[in-house]
Every structure is written in structure tokens, then in C-alpha cells.
Design a protein around this motif. Structure first.
Motif, PDB file in Angstrom:
ATOM      1  N   LEU A  16      26.286  21.772  47.405  1.00  0.00           N
ATOM      2  CA  LEU A  16      26.183  23.234  47.449  1.00  0.00           C
ATOM      3  C   LEU A  16      26.726  23.801  46.151  1.00  0.00           C
ATOM      4  CD1 LEU A  16      27.651  23.948  51.020  1.00  0.00           C
ATOM      5  CD2 LEU A  16      25.267  23.506  50.419  1.00  0.00           C
ATOM      6  N   ASN A  17      25.982  24.693  45.523  1.00  0.00           N
ATOM      7  CA  ASN A  17      26.510  25.400  44.367  1.00  0.00           C
ATOM      8  C   ASN A  17      27.133  26.704  44.835  1.00  0.00           C
ATOM      9  OD1 ASN A  17      27.117  26.356  41.782  1.00  0.00           O
ATOM     10  ND2 ASN A  17      25.193  27.492  41.710  1.00  0.00           N
ATOM     11  N   VAL A  18      28.442  26.733  44.899  1.00  0.00           N
ATOM     12  CA  VAL A  18      29.192  27.952  45.204  1.00  0.00           C
ATOM     13  C   VAL A  18      30.011  28.311  43.972  1.00  0.00           C
ATOM     14  CG1 VAL A  18      29.275  27.398  47.660  1.00  0.00           C
ATOM     15  CG2 VAL A  18      31.163  26.691  46.188  1.00  0.00           C
ATOM     16  N   SER A  19      30.540  29.524  43.927  1.00  0.00           N
ATOM     17  CA  SER A  19      31.230  29.987  42.716  1.00  0.00           C
ATOM     18  C   SER A  19      32.731  30.049  42.950  1.00  0.00           C
ATOM     19  CB  SER A  19      30.708  31.377  42.322  1.00  0.00           C
ATOM     20  OG  SER A  19      29.299  31.355  42.170  1.00  0.00           O
ATOM     21  N   PRO A  20      33.523  29.310  42.153  1.00  0.00           N
ATOM     22  CA  PRO A  20      34.973  29.288  42.347  1.00  0.00           C
ATOM     23  C   PRO A  20      35.629  30.597  41.926  1.00  0.00           C
ATOM     24  CG  PRO A  20      34.390  28.042  40.391  1.00  0.00           C
ATOM     25  CD  PRO A  20      33.093  28.440  41.047  1.00  0.00           C
ATOM     26  N   GLY A  21      36.738  30.907  42.576  1.00  0.00           N
ATOM     27  CA  GLY A  21      37.429  32.165  42.315  1.00  0.00           C
ATOM     28  C   GLY A  21      37.923  32.319  40.896  1.00  0.00           C
ATOM     29  N   CYS A  22      38.227  31.200  40.225  1.00  0.00           N
ATOM     30  CA  CYS A  22      38.732  31.315  38.851  1.00  0.00           C
ATOM     31  C   CYS A  22      37.699  31.965  37.936  1.00  0.00           C
ATOM     32  CB  CYS A  22      39.154  29.953  38.319  1.00  0.00           C
ATOM     33  SG  CYS A  22      37.826  28.728  38.207  1.00  0.00           S
ATOM     34  N   SER A  23      36.412  31.756  38.215  1.00  0.00           N
ATOM     35  CA  SER A  23      35.381  32.357  37.370  1.00  0.00           C
ATOM     36  C   SER A  23      35.303  33.866  37.569  1.00  0.00           C
ATOM     37  CB  SER A  23      34.019  31.718  37.645  1.00  0.00           C
ATOM     38  OG  SER A  23      33.603  31.918  38.975  1.00  0.00           O
ATOM     39  N   PHE A  24      35.866  34.365  38.685  1.00  0.00           N
ATOM     40  CA  PHE A  24      35.944  35.803  38.950  1.00  0.00           C
ATOM     41  C   PHE A  24      37.310  36.370  38.578  1.00  0.00           C
ATOM     42  CE2 PHE A  24      32.726  34.084  41.753  1.00  0.00           C
ATOM     43  CZ  PHE A  24      31.719  35.031  41.743  1.00  0.00           C
ATOM     44  N   HIS A  25      38.134  35.546  37.923  1.00  0.00           N
ATOM     45  CA  HIS A  25      39.487  35.934  37.516  1.00  0.00           C
ATOM     46  C   HIS A  25      40.358  36.291  38.722  1.00  0.00           C
ATOM     47  CE1 HIS A  25      38.390  36.002  33.211  1.00  0.00           C
ATOM     48  NE2 HIS A  25      37.218  36.411  33.666  1.00  0.00           N
ATOM     49  N   CYS A  26      40.109  35.617  39.832  1.00  0.00           N
ATOM     50  CA  CYS A  26      40.948  35.806  41.017  1.00  0.00           C
ATOM     51  C   CYS A  26      42.359  35.323  40.700  1.00  0.00           C
ATOM     52  CB  CYS A  26      40.361  35.036  42.195  1.00  0.00           C
ATOM     53  SG  CYS A  26      41.242  35.286  43.757  1.00  0.00           S
ATOM     54  N   GLU A  27      43.364  35.963  41.284  1.00  0.00           N
ATOM     55  CA  GLU A  27      44.753  35.612  41.014  1.00  0.00           C
ATOM     56  C   GLU A  27      45.271  34.503  41.920  1.00  0.00           C
ATOM     57  OE1 GLU A  27      46.822  36.760  38.517  1.00  0.00           O
ATOM     58  OE2 GLU A  27      44.908  37.519  37.791  1.00  0.00           O
ATOM     59  N   GLU A  28      44.487  34.097  42.937  1.00  0.00           N
ATOM     60  CA  GLU A  28      44.928  33.083  43.883  1.00  0.00           C
ATOM     61  C   GLU A  28      43.914  31.953  43.950  1.00  0.00           C
ATOM     62  OE1 GLU A  28      45.440  35.015  47.640  1.00  0.00           O
ATOM     63  OE2 GLU A  28      46.679  36.621  46.801  1.00  0.00           O
ATOM     64  N   PRO A  29      44.320  30.711  43.726  1.00  0.00           N
ATOM     65  CA  PRO A  29      43.383  29.583  43.819  1.00  0.00           C
ATOM     66  C   PRO A  29      42.875  29.394  45.251  1.00  0.00           C
ATOM     67  CG  PRO A  29      45.448  28.938  42.746  1.00  0.00           C
ATOM     68  CD  PRO A  29      45.681  30.277  43.356  1.00  0.00           C
ATOM     69  N   GLY A  30      41.647  28.913  45.361  1.00  0.00           N
ATOM     70  CA  GLY A  30      41.122  28.537  46.670  1.00  0.00           C
ATOM     71  C   GLY A  30      40.085  29.462  47.260  1.00  0.00           C
ATOM     72  N   TRP A  31      39.791  30.572  46.588  1.00  0.00           N
ATOM     73  CA  TRP A  31      38.748  31.486  47.064  1.00  0.00           C
ATOM     74  C   TRP A  31      37.430  31.170  46.364  1.00  0.00           C
ATOM     75  CZ3 TRP A  31      39.383  34.991  50.981  1.00  0.00           C
ATOM     76  CH2 TRP A  31      40.693  35.256  51.383  1.00  0.00           C
ATOM     77  N   PHE A  32      36.335  31.249  47.121  1.00  0.00           N
ATOM     78  CA  PHE A  32      35.008  30.954  46.587  1.00  0.00           C
ATOM     79  C   PHE A  32      34.016  32.020  47.065  1.00  0.00           C
ATOM     80  CE2 PHE A  32      37.250  27.014  46.437  1.00  0.00           C
ATOM     81  CZ  PHE A  32      36.690  26.255  45.429  1.00  0.00           C
ATOM     82  N   ARG A  33      33.114  32.421  46.166  1.00  0.00           N
ATOM     83  CA  ARG A  33      32.019  33.301  46.593  1.00  0.00           C
ATOM     84  C   ARG A  33      30.837  32.434  47.001  1.00  0.00           C
ATOM     85  NH1 ARG A  33      28.237  36.950  42.772  1.00  0.00           N
ATOM     86  NH2 ARG A  33      27.242  34.896  42.664  1.00  0.00           N
ATOM     87  N   VAL A  34      30.341  32.680  48.213  1.00  0.00           N
ATOM     88  CA  VAL A  34      29.229  31.898  48.751  1.00  0.00           C
ATOM     89  C   VAL A  34      28.108  32.866  49.134  1.00  0.00           C
ATOM     90  CG1 VAL A  34      28.528  30.170  50.428  1.00  0.00           C
ATOM     91  CG2 VAL A  34      30.908  30.232  49.646  1.00  0.00           C
ATOM     92  N   CYS A  35      26.946  32.722  48.481  1.00  0.00           N
ATOM     93  CA  CYS A  35      25.827  33.640  48.701  1.00  0.00           C
ATOM     94  C   CYS A  35      24.926  33.144  49.830  1.00  0.00           C
ATOM     95  CB  CYS A  35      24.995  33.770  47.422  1.00  0.00           C
ATOM     96  SG  CYS A  35      25.914  34.412  46.015  1.00  0.00           S
ATOM     97  N   TYR A  36      24.427  34.079  50.627  1.00  0.00           N
ATOM     98  CA  TYR A  36      23.485  33.751  51.708  1.00  0.00           C
ATOM     99  C   TYR A  36      22.255  34.648  51.693  1.00  0.00           C
ATOM    100  CZ  TYR A  36      26.267  37.582  53.663  1.00  0.00           C
ATOM    101  OH  TYR A  36      26.927  38.774  53.834  1.00  0.00           O
ATOM    102  N   GLY A  37      22.206  35.623  50.814  1.00  0.00           N
ATOM    103  CA  GLY A  37      21.080  36.550  50.784  1.00  0.00           C
ATOM    104  C   GLY A  37      19.883  36.051  50.001  1.00  0.00           C
ATOM    105  N   ASN A  38      20.049  34.922  49.300  1.00  0.00           N
ATOM    106  CA  ASN A  38      18.985  34.399  48.435  1.00  0.00           C
ATOM    107  C   ASN A  38      18.225  33.255  49.077  1.00  0.00           C
ATOM    108  OD1 ASN A  38      21.347  32.804  48.259  1.00  0.00           O
ATOM    109  ND2 ASN A  38      20.599  31.833  46.402  1.00  0.00           N
TER     110      ASN A  38
END
Length: 466
Positions: free
Chosen positions: A377-399
């Protein structure tokens, strides 16, 4: 060649991995499923049906124009009838609670160009914008790369669902001043990408109050305005400004596009809306480098002018997104994975912090590799969104289709079941580090070592400093 483009971000690296091995139900069922691309395909069938019913439009019949008129040079302001139709659509998406003057719209080739043009107009090289985190990775390119402008992150955290507060704004502002930076504006995304949350009217008011106190512009990127699927209506920053004499309307600007709400990113339709004549004049001049083709404007003028279709389309995609979001969130919950309670957008902000073998960015990147390479699965890690806490990922389902989403959920469930969930530790750490963690009483890593037939007694490594 400047590295400010951000192309080396894992956000874009995941796309490249997908392109090399894309999932296909028939021809490549073990390929990578693209869940890192925020495309709106839940209403594509409605658009296709409309085009089929109006098949005469591509032949210029019923468009109130001709091939010759469309093919010749056009004013770079854009076609007047298209700007009028776009203004009407923008007002419809915002519940008819705002007034949109078509003469104050600047057309751009997507929101990417709109954000860059506004940044050029508002700030000089070396000056800065305040941007709340987590934010869309493309802003590193759109706002910084060619403009020379810096981004000062307004650091937000999960304890309050990453909401912007006055103390976080003030802290970021003072950090900029301490570096002798001139801060010119606050840029917000409403609804948020990647959070999938709208900004409340109360928070918008606080942002406007802060900006007024510091003499800053406010840019509101509202490209997901039509995807709000909660019962609470979307509040545009224009609604607050236009209903009050408290704020200077010439300091508030909106960026919009048809990429997300209408699912037409390939058409490259973007817009800047501002009540500031100087901003409009400068933006129009700069838009000469990002014009929209005339035939695109003619086609979409006809589409947007069909008020019955637009009302049905917006209602349908909101209902479909609400159902899709609910099914995805329930599917994750059944596996034991939590996510933010979103109310808009084409994605979920998913919390995988309990799967990190070490609570830092290195741990997040290792987990991302496991998700990409092992689960597919290609999901996007939070660090690429400059999130301040490790472990969050953006997962798309609309595509994707619901079937494809269920395949993705099935892969996660299969991986998390039995001993496979424990193997995440070893897969993301490597044999030596996993044995070291197991020796250091990491329960998950110890179980993973057992699952994979490793013996913590085989090695006596130095303890890891996580």
C-alpha cells in the motif's frame, strides 16, 4: 536545481514505487495499491453521464460560441461567462452564505499556481508565511521553491485534534522574529489536508484576530470545500469576513480549484479570489504564465451552468464520501487501528503510533517501508506533512472503488493477524536491532523474534537508544 522543491519527500517517492508496480485486479493483483493520491473519483460516473447527455458540446453545438472564437487568442483574464459560472459554483459550494464577484476572480492553472502567485504578490524572498502543521507536502514546492519565501510551521498536536490555537500562532510568530524574519501572512487549508477536518468558525475568528493584530494577510486554501460530508456546514473564511466590519477584506484571500470538489485535476482549473485590487492586478499579470485553455473553459462553463446537475452532484458525492469514510474507519477499527474523526476530504488521518518500534521519525520511515513493500500500500507518512508526532499517516480512499478499498483493508487485516503483526518489528528494524530490542524487553520485538525463529541469545548487541 535548488533542493527546496521537496521532490525527494517520501510523499512523492511512494508515487514512484506505485508507478513501477501498480495494482490491477486482473493483471497485477499483488501490485501496490495507490492510497497516497488525493483524487476524487467517487463522482466520476456522474460527470461521464452528463457528458454523454451533452455529447454535442465537444462539437461546439449548444455552447453559444464557435470553434473559431475558441481557437483564437483570448484575454488572459479568462472567458467572462466561465468566470461567472465559476463564481456561482463557488457560492453554491459555500451554501450561498458568501458573495463571489466574478470580476475579482483570477484564473490559474490549478491551486498550485494560485498559491504560488499569491505568495509572490504578498512576500519577498527571505520573508515568511506561517503555516499550521501538518500541512500538504506540495506547499514546500508551491510556496517556497521559486518564490524564495520561507515557511514557519505553526506546530499543532494530537491532544486537541491538531487544532490551531493562539499560543501556537504566537510561538511560531516569535520564532520567526527571533530569526529576524519578516512574516507576511498566515496560510491555512480549510478543510485540512491531511486531517480531513474543517476549521471551526471560532478558530477561524481567532486566526483572523491574530492576523489583524500582527498586520498579516490570511490565505485560505479551500480546495476541499465541496467534500464536507458532516451535518455541520462548511464555513468559508469569506463568510466571517463578509458578515463583519471587524476585518479588512483586502487582507483575506481564497485559493480554490475544481480538482477536488469536481474531481478534475487534469483540467487544471484554479482560482484566486480577493477583494484587494492590487493583489488582483498583480495576480492577473502573473497568471499569464498559467493560463487555462479556452476549450476547457467553454466545456466547464456549460457544466457549471447546469444548476440541477450541480446540486445533484454535490449532494451525491457528499453522501458517497460519508459512506466511504464510515466504511473505511470501521474497517480500520475492526483491525485495531484508530484514526481521526474526519468530516471532509478524500482521506483519513490514521494513527499507527503503536506499531512503531521506536517513537521517532526513523521508526516512522521504517514502518512506511514495511507498509509499501510488504503490505503493498502506498500511504503517506506524517513526516512528509511536517507532523510533529511520529506515527500518523494519511490514507486516501476517494481515488478508488469500494472493492479496491476492501482489498486494501483485507491486506492490512491479513498482515495484522496472527504473527504477522509482530513481524512488523523485525521487518522495520532488521535482525540485529530486533534482537537487541528483544533483549531490552521490547514485548512486540521479542514476540516477533520468536515468530521468525530468531533467538535473542544469539547476539549480545549494544542496547538501542530509542
Amino acid at each position: 536545481m535548488a533542493d527546496r522543491h521537496g521532490e525527494d519527500s517520501p510523499y512523492f517517492a511512494g508515487w514512484k514505487a506505485y508507478d513501477l508496480n501498480p495494482y490491477d485486479l486482473l493483471y497485477n493483483p499483488s501490485g501496490i495499491i495507490q492510497m497516497g493520491l488525493a483524487e476524487n473519483q467517487v463522482g466520476t460516473d456522474l460527470l461521464e453521464e452528463w457528458l454523454e447527455k451533452h455529447s454535442d458540446i465537444p462539437t461546439w453545438k449548444g455552447t453559444l460560441t464557435s470553434f473559431k472564437q475558441t481557437a483564437l487568442y483570448q484575454d488572459y483574464h479568462g472567458l467572462a461567462n466561465f468566470r461567472k459560472a465559476l463564481a456561482n459554483f463557488m457560492a453554491e459550494v459555500r451554501g450561498r452564505r458568501v458573495k463571489i464577484d466574478p470580476d475579482m476572480i483570477v484564473l490559474t492553472a490549478g491551486a498550485t499556481a494560485g498559491n504560488e502567485i499569491l505568495t509572490f504578490c504578498i512576500a519577498d524572498p527571505g520573508e515568511a508565511l506561517l503555516v499550521p502543521t501538518p500541512y500538504y507536502p506540495g506547499f514546500d514546492r508551491d510556496l517556497r521553491w521559486r518564490t524564495g519565501v520561507d515557511i514557519i510551521p505553526v506546530k499543532c498536536y494530537s491532544y486537541n485534534n491538531f487544532e490551531v490555537t493562539l499560543p501556537t500562532l504566537e510561538k511560531a510568530y516569535q520564532e520567526g522574529l527571533s530569526k529576524k524574519q519578516s512574516i507576511k501572512a498566515i496560510l491555512i487549508t480549510n478543510p485540512s489536508n491531511p486531517l480531513g477536518l474543517t476549521i471551526s468558525p471560532q478558530t477561524l475568528t481567532k486566526i483572523l484576530d491574530f492576523a489583524a493584530e500582527k498586520s498579516l494577510h490570511v490565505i485560505s486554501d479551500e480546495v476541499y470545500a465541496g467534500t464536507v460530508f458532516s451535518s455541520q456546514p462548511f464555513t468559508s473564511i469569506l463568510e466571517i469576513v463578509q458578515s463583519s466590519n471587524k476585518y479588512d477584506p483586502e487582507t483575506v484571500h481564497v485559493v480554490y480549484s475544481l480538482s477536488k470538489d469536481l474531481g478534475l485535476p487534469g483540467f487544471r482549473i484554479g482560482a484566486i479570489y480577493s477583494s484587494n485590487p492590487r493583489i488582483i492586478t498583480a495576480s492577473r499579470r502573473m497568471s499569464s504564465f498559467s493560463l487555462i485553455s479556452s476549450q476547457t473553459q467553454v466545456l466547464l462553463k456549460c457544466l457549471l451552468s447546469d444548476s440541477g446537475f450541480i446540486a445533484e452532484y454535490l449532494a451525491t458525492i457528499k453522501e458517497r464520501l460519508k459512506r466511504r469514510h464510515g466504511e473505511f474507519k470501521r474497517g480500520l477499527k475492526e483491525i485495531g487501528i484508530d484514526s481521526l474523526e474526519g468530516n471532509a476530504g478524500l482521506f483519513s488521518w490514521v494513527n499507527l503510533r503503536n506499531l512503531l518500534v521506536c517513537d521517532n521519525w526513523d521508526g516512522e520511515m521504517k514502518l512506511w517501508r514495511v507498509i509499501l513493500e510488504e503490505i503493498g500500500l502506498n500511504v503517506s507518512p506524517g513526516c512528509s506533512f511536517h507532523c510533529e508526532e511520529p506515527g500518523w499517516f494519511r490514507v486516501c480512499y476517494g481515488n478508488m472503488s469500494e472493492d479496491e478499498m476492501n482489498v486494501a483493508l483485507g491486506r492490512i487485516k491479513a498482515f495484522m493477524s496472527a504473527g504477522r503483526a509482530q513481524e512488523i518489528a523485525v521487518l522495520s528494524m532488521g535482525k540485529t536491532d530486533a534482537l537487541a530490542a528483544a533483549e531490552g524487553s521490547s514485548g512486540v520485538a521479542a514476540a516477533a523474534c520468536t515468530s521468525l525463529g530468531l533467538d535473542a541469545g544469539d547476539l549480545q548487541p549494544e542496547p538501542l537508544a530509542h
